[in-house]
Design an enzyme around this catalytic site. Sequence first.
Site, PDB file in Angstrom:
ATOM      1  N   CYS A   2     -12.093   0.985  -6.079  1.00  0.00           N
ATOM      2  CA  CYS A   2     -13.142   1.169  -5.078  1.00  0.00           C
ATOM      3  C   CYS A   2     -13.034   0.055  -4.035  1.00  0.00           C
ATOM      4  O   CYS A   2     -12.567  -1.042  -4.332  1.00  0.00           O
ATOM      5  CB  CYS A   2     -14.559   1.132  -5.640  1.00  0.00           C
ATOM      6  SG  CYS A   2     -14.836   2.264  -6.995  1.00  0.00           S
ATOM      7  N   ARG A  27      -7.924   1.974  -2.017  1.00  0.00           N
ATOM      8  CA  ARG A  27      -8.511   1.566  -3.290  1.00  0.00           C
ATOM      9  C   ARG A  27      -9.213   2.716  -4.004  1.00  0.00           C
ATOM     10  O   ARG A  27      -9.683   2.558  -5.122  1.00  0.00           O
ATOM     11  CB  ARG A  27      -9.521   0.441  -3.064  1.00  0.00           C
ATOM     12  CG  ARG A  27      -8.927  -0.768  -2.387  1.00  0.00           C
ATOM     13  CD  ARG A  27      -9.980  -1.821  -2.181  1.00  0.00           C
ATOM     14  NE  ARG A  27     -10.352  -2.438  -3.431  1.00  0.00           N
ATOM     15  CZ  ARG A  27      -9.763  -3.495  -3.958  1.00  0.00           C
ATOM     16  NH1 ARG A  27      -8.766  -4.063  -3.323  1.00  0.00           N
ATOM     17  NH2 ARG A  27     -10.153  -3.991  -5.096  1.00  0.00           N
ATOM     18  N   TRP A  74     -13.377   5.226  -6.379  1.00  0.00           N
ATOM     19  CA  TRP A  74     -12.418   5.782  -7.335  1.00  0.00           C
ATOM     20  C   TRP A  74     -13.193   5.914  -8.633  1.00  0.00           C
ATOM     21  O   TRP A  74     -13.564   4.926  -9.249  1.00  0.00           O
ATOM     22  CB  TRP A  74     -11.220   4.843  -7.504  1.00  0.00           C
ATOM     23  CG  TRP A  74     -10.128   5.407  -8.358  1.00  0.00           C
ATOM     24  CD1 TRP A  74      -9.135   6.262  -7.974  1.00  0.00           C
ATOM     25  CD2 TRP A  74      -9.894   5.141  -9.745  1.00  0.00           C
ATOM     26  NE1 TRP A  74      -8.319   6.547  -9.030  1.00  0.00           N
ATOM     27  CE2 TRP A  74      -8.759   5.878 -10.132  1.00  0.00           C
ATOM     28  CE3 TRP A  74     -10.545   4.365 -10.705  1.00  0.00           C
ATOM     29  CZ2 TRP A  74      -8.252   5.854 -11.427  1.00  0.00           C
ATOM     30  CZ3 TRP A  74     -10.040   4.337 -11.999  1.00  0.00           C
ATOM     31  CH2 TRP A  74      -8.901   5.079 -12.335  1.00  0.00           C
ATOM     32  N   ASN A  98     -17.724  -2.370  -7.152  1.00  0.00           N
ATOM     33  CA  ASN A  98     -16.350  -2.108  -7.564  1.00  0.00           C
ATOM     34  C   ASN A  98     -16.158  -2.765  -8.923  1.00  0.00           C
ATOM     35  O   ASN A  98     -16.355  -3.974  -9.046  1.00  0.00           O
ATOM     36  CB  ASN A  98     -15.383  -2.701  -6.531  1.00  0.00           C
ATOM     37  CG  ASN A  98     -13.955  -2.772  -7.044  1.00  0.00           C
ATOM     38  OD1 ASN A  98     -13.558  -1.964  -7.870  1.00  0.00           O
ATOM     39  ND2 ASN A  98     -13.200  -3.740  -6.558  1.00  0.00           N
ATOM     40  N   GLY A  99     -15.804  -1.977  -9.934  1.00  0.00           N
ATOM     41  CA  GLY A  99     -15.607  -2.553 -11.270  1.00  0.00           C
ATOM     42  C   GLY A  99     -16.219  -1.665 -12.329  1.00  0.00           C
ATOM     43  O   GLY A  99     -16.542  -0.500 -12.069  1.00  0.00           O
ATOM     44  N   GLU A 478      11.713   5.115 -12.127  1.00  0.00           N
ATOM     45  CA  GLU A 478      11.000   5.007 -10.860  1.00  0.00           C
ATOM     46  C   GLU A 478      11.071   6.327 -10.070  1.00  0.00           C
ATOM     47  O   GLU A 478      10.094   6.751  -9.458  1.00  0.00           O
ATOM     48  CB  GLU A 478      11.555   3.837 -10.038  1.00  0.00           C
ATOM     49  CG  GLU A 478      10.962   3.635  -8.664  1.00  0.00           C
ATOM     50  CD  GLU A 478       9.455   3.359  -8.640  1.00  0.00           C
ATOM     51  OE1 GLU A 478       8.837   3.242  -9.704  1.00  0.00           O
ATOM     52  OE2 GLU A 478       8.892   3.309  -7.533  1.00  0.00           O
ATOM     53  N   LYS A 482       7.782   8.366  -9.011  1.00  0.00           N
ATOM     54  CA  LYS A 482       7.476   8.701  -7.614  1.00  0.00           C
ATOM     55  C   LYS A 482       7.223  10.194  -7.480  1.00  0.00           C
ATOM     56  O   LYS A 482       6.276  10.615  -6.834  1.00  0.00           O
ATOM     57  CB  LYS A 482       8.646   8.337  -6.678  1.00  0.00           C
ATOM     58  CG  LYS A 482       8.835   6.887  -6.338  1.00  0.00           C
ATOM     59  CD  LYS A 482       7.834   6.282  -5.405  1.00  0.00           C
ATOM     60  CE  LYS A 482       6.625   5.772  -6.113  1.00  0.00           C
ATOM     61  NZ  LYS A 482       6.638   4.577  -6.832  1.00  0.00           N
ATOM     62  N   GLU A 485       3.904  11.271  -9.127  1.00  0.00           N
ATOM     63  CA  GLU A 485       2.740  10.720  -8.423  1.00  0.00           C
ATOM     64  C   GLU A 485       2.362  11.535  -7.186  1.00  0.00           C
ATOM     65  O   GLU A 485       1.191  11.774  -6.952  1.00  0.00           O
ATOM     66  CB  GLU A 485       3.051   9.292  -7.916  1.00  0.00           C
ATOM     67  CG  GLU A 485       2.831   8.199  -8.908  1.00  0.00           C
ATOM     68  CD  GLU A 485       3.123   6.817  -8.295  1.00  0.00           C
ATOM     69  OE1 GLU A 485       2.289   5.946  -8.447  1.00  0.00           O
ATOM     70  OE2 GLU A 485       4.186   6.630  -7.663  1.00  0.00           O
ATOM     71  N   HIS A 501      19.450  13.099 -27.494  1.00  0.00           N
ATOM     72  CA  HIS A 501      18.436  12.918 -28.541  1.00  0.00           C
ATOM     73  C   HIS A 501      17.114  13.606 -28.203  1.00  0.00           C
ATOM     74  O   HIS A 501      16.086  13.259 -28.773  1.00  0.00           O
ATOM     75  CB  HIS A 501      18.194  11.422 -28.781  1.00  0.00           C
ATOM     76  CG  HIS A 501      19.418  10.701 -29.241  1.00  0.00           C
ATOM     77  ND1 HIS A 501      20.005  10.964 -30.459  1.00  0.00           N
ATOM     78  CD2 HIS A 501      20.190   9.769 -28.642  1.00  0.00           C
ATOM     79  CE1 HIS A 501      21.087  10.204 -30.590  1.00  0.00           C
ATOM     80  NE2 HIS A 501      21.226   9.482 -29.494  1.00  0.00           N
ATOM     81  N   LYS A 601      -4.518   2.776  -5.170  1.00  0.00           N
ATOM     82  CA  LYS A 601      -3.483   1.779  -4.899  1.00  0.00           C
ATOM     83  C   LYS A 601      -3.657   0.547  -5.764  1.00  0.00           C
ATOM     84  O   LYS A 601      -2.699  -0.028  -6.254  1.00  0.00           O
ATOM     85  CB  LYS A 601      -3.570   1.395  -3.416  1.00  0.00           C
ATOM     86  CG  LYS A 601      -2.531   0.396  -2.967  1.00  0.00           C
ATOM     87  CD  LYS A 601      -1.244   1.093  -2.683  1.00  0.00           C
ATOM     88  CE  LYS A 601      -0.116   0.147  -2.381  1.00  0.00           C
ATOM     89  NZ  LYS A 601       1.151   0.679  -2.908  1.00  0.00           N
TER      90      LYS A 601
HETATM   91  C1  G6P Z   1      -1.276   1.754  -9.257  1.00  0.00           C
HETATM   92  C2  G6P Z   1      -0.462   2.161  -8.058  1.00  0.00           C
HETATM   93  C3  G6P Z   1       1.021   1.917  -8.341  1.00  0.00           C
HETATM   94  C4  G6P Z   1       1.249   0.474  -8.751  1.00  0.00           C
HETATM   95  C5  G6P Z   1       0.376   0.084  -9.939  1.00  0.00           C
HETATM   96  C6  G6P Z   1       0.416  -1.407 -10.201  1.00  0.00           C
HETATM   97  O1  G6P Z   1      -1.032   2.639 -10.302  1.00  0.00           O
HETATM   98  O2  G6P Z   1      -0.675   3.518  -7.738  1.00  0.00           O
HETATM   99  O3  G6P Z   1       1.771   2.194  -7.177  1.00  0.00           O
HETATM  100  O4  G6P Z   1       2.582   0.298  -9.086  1.00  0.00           O
HETATM  101  O5  G6P Z   1      -0.993   0.418  -9.670  1.00  0.00           O
HETATM  102  O6  G6P Z   1      -0.172  -2.066  -9.122  1.00  0.00           O
HETATM  103  P1  G6P Z   1       0.149  -3.562  -8.705  1.00  0.00           P
HETATM  104  O7  G6P Z   1      -0.739  -3.812  -7.522  1.00  0.00           O
HETATM  105  O8  G6P Z   1      -0.229  -4.414  -9.894  1.00  0.00           O
HETATM  106  O9  G6P Z   1       1.583  -3.661  -8.391  1.00  0.00           O
END
Ligand code: G6P
Length: 606
Positions: A2, A27, A74, A98-99, A478, A482, A485, A501, A601
Amino acid sequence: MCGIIGIVGKSSVQERLLESLKRLEYRGYDSAGVAGIVEGRLARRRAAGKIRALEDVLSANPLNATVGIGHTRWATHGAPTEANAHPHKAGRVTLVHNGIIENYAELRETLKAEGRTFESQTDTEVIAHLLDREIASGKAPLHALKATLDQMSGAYALAILVEGEDGLIMGARRGSPLVVGFGEGEMFLGSDALAVGPFTSRIAYLEEGDFVAIDHGSARIFDETGAPVEREVKTVPASAALVEKGNYRHFMEKEIHDQPEGCQRTLAAYLDTLEARAAMPGGVDFAALERIQIVACGTAYIAGLMGKYLIEQLADLPVDVEIASEFRYRAPALNAKSLVIAVSQSGETADTLAALRYCKAKGMKSAAVVNAVQSTIAREVDVVWPIHCGPEIGVASTKAFTAQVSVMTALAVAAARARGRIDADEEQRLVRVMLEAPRLIAESIKLEESVRSIAVEVAKARDVLYLGRGPMYPLALEGALKLKEISYIHAEGYAAGELKHGPIALVDEATPIVILAPYDSYFEKSASNMSEVMARGGQVVFITDPEGQRHAPAGAQVVVTAPRCDPLIAPLVMAAPIQLLAYHVAVLKGADVDQPRNLAKSVTVE
Ligand code: G6P
């Protein structure tokens, strides 16, 4: 998660609250709301959905206030409905949060038993009631706030309006970030420097447990004991240009294209280009280290895993990498002579922060690879190794990943040299190799057109497998992360040797298999895996280099040929094609690339 903003202004705050909330949408973006004091009375406007929906509400029914707070959510407790949107209100109090308040259920029961009624399912509404109760008992607002905070456990950043206290916003932080912005006769609270960036560059970062009252000209800050404290006011350049999309359709696309520069700036901080030496500032004695423990989440975790491959291979230094949310709760056995490295773009991820604190409590020296250098994680470690890729706005991390991997690569070389595993000549060679990375990443981004045409096929898939060996294994993880996501296609990254396996059972004509294999020491093995897939009718997308293309098994249908490079920087050079693949698949599917559903994010809750 948030995002929160508070403004004690000289003129109407509505447009500025909205501007700030748009900057904070990274956020969270499930719902949004604002509140202000209008003619001595509290007024609020809220909407489910993105800030756009709130804008519509405000254009129909403007908020004519000069003091106001705002929130983009969020969801943690309660669905993303208007009723659960912040600000939350009880009696004279309206606030944004936020929290997560961990003891909210019992507090809520107590408050209900006292006859208070609740409009939402949120933990936040409990805070509003607690504070209102303290104020109703006759306490001055700041005393009431302190008494309220003392009853809460969990994490919070708060911005609070109290009816009858025009020209005042209170705030508090524990576990979630909050900054105070100093303007000309105006004051601000915000989740971060970006939130208040359009209005002021003079910022004080609150410490854990601090609470604050801002009015038109000043901020009174108190620590968790209630003692008045000063927090240093820093000048933070929040250049608007850094967070504009420019000519790109999406931030993610821009950030993929930003990578050569981000990598270059990051490497410049860790390489002496004249002498061709690698150096990690901060005085870590790599020769004396027994282990490295990396903790991180999401893409940052994958960058950490890449670090393990690079550091162990070059520096012969054992590296453990663990997902922070697992690490923090399973009482891991640690070695006090090891270094913990927290990898985090935001520097605020709650699980990463908790894992870091666990290690520090065990007496370990600490370092952080972060983008936000004023973040909580950056402030709590012994050594900060920033990445220098600029603010990353797209929720799916791209340029932060390559910048994190750049730091890991420089670290591996510096540690190898310090531990006598490579000599000065080899260090010079490897540094020169690293200095080629930005140019080669730029070459790799030029593959966008061919990747886009492959995306047309991949977009039709229900499942996609990504395979790689050695450092291409983390990159396969990764790639899969991606894709899922942002395009919502189910994807798995696997070590190519594990194919037999389990995942080979998934291979059929409908499942694209992305194989990452530059022509390196693993190539022959990866090529065999590719043949195994093709023998079963699998559709291979082969991401390699010109040499790998020459040696590809007969029948490889779709080949992406990235530039040839030294294996040291292959993870950096091969990253762009998989990012671009996910990006174009998501665009073709019409997905919300920069703000994928359910994600945020910066994840400041567990
Ligand atoms: C969220 C974001 C990811 C990020 C992860 C860790 O899940 O969507 O893109 O890699 O948090 O975030 P940080 O700020 O600790 O790299």
